[in-house]
Design a protein around this motif. Structure first.
Motif, PDB file in Angstrom:
ATOM      1  N   GLU A   1      14.446  62.554  54.440  1.00  5.73           N
ATOM      2  CA  GLU A   1      14.343  61.469  55.413  1.00  5.73           C
ATOM      3  C   GLU A   1      13.516  61.886  56.620  1.00  5.73           C
ATOM      4  N   LEU A   2      13.666  63.129  57.044  1.00  8.98           N
ATOM      5  CA  LEU A   2      12.860  63.615  58.157  1.00  8.98           C
ATOM      6  C   LEU A   2      11.390  63.687  57.779  1.00  8.98           C
ATOM      7  N   GLN A   3      11.109  64.024  56.536  1.00  7.18           N
ATOM      8  CA  GLN A   3       9.726  64.065  56.065  1.00  7.18           C
ATOM      9  C   GLN A   3       9.103  62.669  56.098  1.00  7.18           C
ATOM     10  N   ASP A   4       9.865  61.650  55.716  1.00 12.24           N
ATOM     11  CA  ASP A   4       9.357  60.276  55.784  1.00 12.24           C
ATOM     12  C   ASP A   4       9.205  59.808  57.222  1.00 12.24           C
ATOM     13  N   ALA A   5      10.099  60.258  58.101  1.00 15.63           N
ATOM     14  CA  ALA A   5      10.010  59.846  59.501  1.00 15.63           C
ATOM     15  C   ALA A   5       8.776  60.429  60.172  1.00 15.63           C
ATOM     16  N   ARG A   6       8.373  61.629  59.786  1.00 13.83           N
ATOM     17  CA  ARG A   6       7.181  62.242  60.388  1.00 13.83           C
ATOM     18  C   ARG A   6       5.914  61.453  60.064  1.00 13.83           C
ATOM     19  N   LYS A   7       5.921  60.727  58.962  1.00 13.33           N
ATOM     20  CA  LYS A   7       4.735  59.970  58.585  1.00 13.33           C
ATOM     21  C   LYS A   7       4.573  58.702  59.415  1.00 13.33           C
ATOM     22  N   SER A   8       5.662  58.162  59.908  1.00 14.76           N
ATOM     23  CA  SER A   8       5.615  56.894  60.628  1.00 14.76           C
ATOM     24  C   SER A   8       5.768  57.046  62.139  1.00 14.76           C
ATOM     25  N   ILE A   9       6.433  58.097  62.585  1.00 14.89           N
ATOM     26  CA  ILE A   9       6.659  58.299  64.018  1.00 14.89           C
ATOM     27  C   ILE A   9       5.699  59.363  64.517  1.00 14.89           C
ATOM     28  N   LEU A  10       4.764  58.961  65.369  1.00 15.74           N
ATOM     29  CA  LEU A  10       3.746  59.901  65.849  1.00 15.74           C
ATOM     30  C   LEU A  10       4.330  60.935  66.800  1.00 15.74           C
TER      31      LEU A  10
ATOM     32  N   LYS B   1       5.155  64.731  65.702  1.00 11.83           N
ATOM     33  CA  LYS B   1       4.118  65.630  65.219  1.00 11.83           C
ATOM     34  C   LYS B   1       4.351  67.043  65.753  1.00 11.83           C
ATOM     35  N   MET B   2       4.785  67.906  64.877  1.00 12.37           N
ATOM     36  CA  MET B   2       5.002  69.319  65.160  1.00 12.37           C
ATOM     37  C   MET B   2       5.209  70.004  63.822  1.00 12.37           C
ATOM     38  N   PRO B   3       5.171  71.339  63.744  1.00 11.35           N
ATOM     39  CA  PRO B   3       5.362  72.019  62.457  1.00 11.35           C
ATOM     40  C   PRO B   3       6.646  71.584  61.759  1.00 11.35           C
ATOM     41  N   ALA B   4       6.514  71.245  60.486  1.00 12.59           N
ATOM     42  CA  ALA B   4       7.663  70.736  59.734  1.00 12.59           C
ATOM     43  C   ALA B   4       8.747  71.793  59.581  1.00 12.59           C
ATOM     44  N   GLN B   5       8.359  73.054  59.467  1.00  8.78           N
ATOM     45  CA  GLN B   5       9.354  74.108  59.292  1.00  8.78           C
ATOM     46  C   GLN B   5      10.249  74.251  60.515  1.00  8.78           C
ATOM     47  N   VAL B   6       9.700  73.993  61.687  1.00  6.01           N
ATOM     48  CA  VAL B   6      10.506  74.081  62.910  1.00  6.01           C
ATOM     49  C   VAL B   6      11.556  72.977  62.928  1.00  6.01           C
ATOM     50  N   GLN B   7      11.172  71.771  62.501  1.00  7.50           N
ATOM     51  CA  GLN B   7      12.137  70.679  62.442  1.00  7.50           C
ATOM     52  C   GLN B   7      13.188  70.912  61.356  1.00  7.50           C
ATOM     53  N   ASN B   8      12.772  71.391  60.198  1.00  2.28           N
ATOM     54  CA  ASN B   8      13.738  71.663  59.131  1.00  2.28           C
ATOM     55  C   ASN B   8      14.714  72.764  59.524  1.00  2.28           C
ATOM     56  N   ALA B   9      14.263  73.692  60.369  1.00  3.15           N
ATOM     57  CA  ALA B   9      15.158  74.751  60.828  1.00  3.15           C
ATOM     58  C   ALA B   9      16.292  74.192  61.682  1.00  3.15           C
ATOM     59  N   VAL B  10      16.057  73.075  62.375  1.00  2.00           N
ATOM     60  CA  VAL B  10      17.130  72.434  63.146  1.00  2.00           C
ATOM     61  C   VAL B  10      18.218  71.932  62.209  1.00  2.00           C
ATOM     62  N   LEU B  11      17.830  71.339  61.074  1.00  2.08           N
ATOM     63  CA  LEU B  11      18.815  70.869  60.103  1.00  2.08           C
ATOM     64  C   LEU B  11      19.585  72.026  59.482  1.00  2.08           C
ATOM     65  N   LEU B  12      18.904  73.137  59.224  1.00  5.11           N
ATOM     66  CA  LEU B  12      19.594  74.308  58.692  1.00  5.11           C
ATOM     67  C   LEU B  12      20.582  74.876  59.711  1.00  5.11           C
ATOM     68  N   ARG B  13      20.212  74.836  60.982  1.00  6.64           N
ATOM     69  CA  ARG B  13      21.142  75.299  62.024  1.00  6.64           C
ATOM     70  C   ARG B  13      22.362  74.384  62.088  1.00  6.64           C
ATOM     71  N   LEU B  14      22.161  73.088  61.893  1.00 10.78           N
ATOM     72  CA  LEU B  14      23.297  72.167  61.865  1.00 10.78           C
ATOM     73  C   LEU B  14      24.179  72.430  60.654  1.00 10.78           C
ATOM     74  N   ASP B  15      23.574  72.792  59.517  1.00 11.66           N
ATOM     75  CA  ASP B  15      24.372  73.185  58.342  1.00 11.66           C
ATOM     76  C   ASP B  15      25.254  74.388  58.651  1.00 11.66           C
ATOM     77  N   ARG B  16      24.684  75.380  59.309  1.00 13.65           N
ATOM     78  CA  ARG B  16      25.480  76.567  59.657  1.00 13.65           C
ATOM     79  C   ARG B  16      26.591  76.232  60.642  1.00 13.65           C
ATOM     80  N   ALA B  17      26.326  75.288  61.550  1.00 14.22           N
ATOM     81  CA  ALA B  17      27.368  74.878  62.490  1.00 14.22           C
ATOM     82  C   ALA B  17      28.531  74.218  61.766  1.00 14.22           C
ATOM     83  N   TYR B  18      28.234  73.392  60.760  1.00 14.67           N
ATOM     84  CA  TYR B  18      29.296  72.764  59.983  1.00 14.67           C
ATOM     85  C   TYR B  18      30.041  73.785  59.132  1.00 14.67           C
ATOM     86  N   GLU B  19      29.311  74.739  58.554  1.00 17.96           N
ATOM     87  CA  GLU B  19      29.983  75.776  57.763  1.00 17.96           C
ATOM     88  C   GLU B  19      30.933  76.594  58.628  1.00 17.96           C
TER      89      GLU B  19
END
Length: 324
Positions: A68-77, A80-98
């Motif tokens: 969903e974040l990948q689709d949002a990057r295509k429509s929301i200008l 615009k930033m490195p995709a890996q940095v944004q995906n790392a935020v989701l991984l950090r949220l996963d660790r917070a839930y764990e």
């Protein structure tokens, strides 16, 4: 795995870009957290960064927040930033839930659910050679090439093994300084002096600790100079008006004083931990509930007991002993 932390000096343009990345990361964190909460409350669906779990269908790899974040990057200008940095935020949220579920299972009580954030003070660079790369070192100065940011100047106060670099995290300190924490995957084991024997450590307030061999180390105290600076900074901050430029300056000045105090404690604790590790091969530390002691310090009717307990940095000493 071992971490190295250095001071960095980004340019004004790079600082503005990093602050924009942090603002976007904060929005991604809050949006992802809100989606997970609403999906579980309304449908009983457990949404994660790479998959989702439905009560009826089970695990679904197609429904993930990364897609969903990948689709949002295509429509929301504005994203615009490195995709890996944004995906790392989701991984950090996963660790917070764990960590949240682990605390609940262990303690059997409320474990502290992940919270919404008002600001974000770090940027994760997850993969070496893709999100960041080390360029060169010239004496005590090095350069870290960050994708989408450029070469960032790094001050090397100690050597960095550039052959085994891993992920990195760029952080903004409360006093406005910038630093980077770099993970080293493989570090040669340093041969220390032959350590033999066991020792037990009993922690205290007036004395930092007392060993089973009879050694007593005095407790940590804030130096008179730092104490005067801290009181002056607190007084100056209290006289400013909320939302003013003067309050922002006073807050940064106060943060610099606290950073100097923390650096002094870090150095003292590091020296003590190194001395203990070099002399003993097995170290047993007294188990004390520091948080509970600070919480109930007022019941003892001892002035400043909670502050003196916090000044001893027991958790930092234990962490440094484990790291070494």
């Amino acid at each position: 795995m071992r971490g190295y932390r250095y001071r960095i000096y980004p340019t004004r343009t790079q600082q503005a870009e990093l602050e924009r990345w942090m603002s976007i990361s904060c929005w991604v964190w809050n949006s992802a957290l809100e989606q997970r909460i609403m999906a579980y409350r309304m449908c009983g669906v457990n949404v994660q960064s790479r998959s989702a779990w439905h009560p009826a269908r089970g695990k679904d790899l197609t429904a993930s927040q990364t897609r969903e974040l990948q689709d949002a990057r295509k429509s929301i200008l504005d994203l615009k930033m490195p995709a890996q940095v944004q995906n790392a935020v989701l991984l950090r949220l996963d660790r917070a839930y764990e960590a949240f579920f682990r605390r609940v299972r262990t303690a059997g009580a409320k474990g502290g659910h992940p919270r919404f954030r008002s600001h974000y003070d770090s940027v994760d660079l997850p993969s070496y050679k893709q999100s960041h790369e080390w360029i060169e070192s010239r004496g005590r100065v090095g350069y870290l090439d960050v994708r989408g940011l450029g070469a960032v100047k790094v001050r090397l106060h100690r050597p960095l093994p550039v052959e085994h670099l891993g992920k990195a995290t760029i952080m903004r300190q409360p006093d406005g300084a910038w630093s980077v924490a770099i993970t080293v995957r493989e570090t040669p084991v340093r041969e220390s002096a032959a350590a033999a024997g066991r020792i037990g450590i009993n922690r205290g307030v007036h004395h930092l600790y007392a060993t089973s061999d009879g050694e007593i180390v005095n407790g940590l105290r804030v130096s008179p100079q730092h104490e005067r600076q801290r009181r002056a900074a607190d007084k100056a901050l209290s006289r400013t008006q909320r939302g003013s430029i003067g309050r922002t300056k006073a807050r940064k000045k106060r943060a610099k004083v606290h950073a100097a105090i923390a650096a002094t404690r870090e150095q003292q604790i590091g020296e003590l931990a190194r001395r203990l590790v070099e002399r003993y091969d097995i170290i047993v530390i007294e188990d004390m509930g520091t948080a509970r002691m600070i919480e109930h310090a007022d019941e003892t009717h001892v002035d400043g007991l909670a502050r003196r307990i916090s000044e001893q940095c027991w958790a930092l000493l234990e962490r440094r002993l484990r790291d070494r």
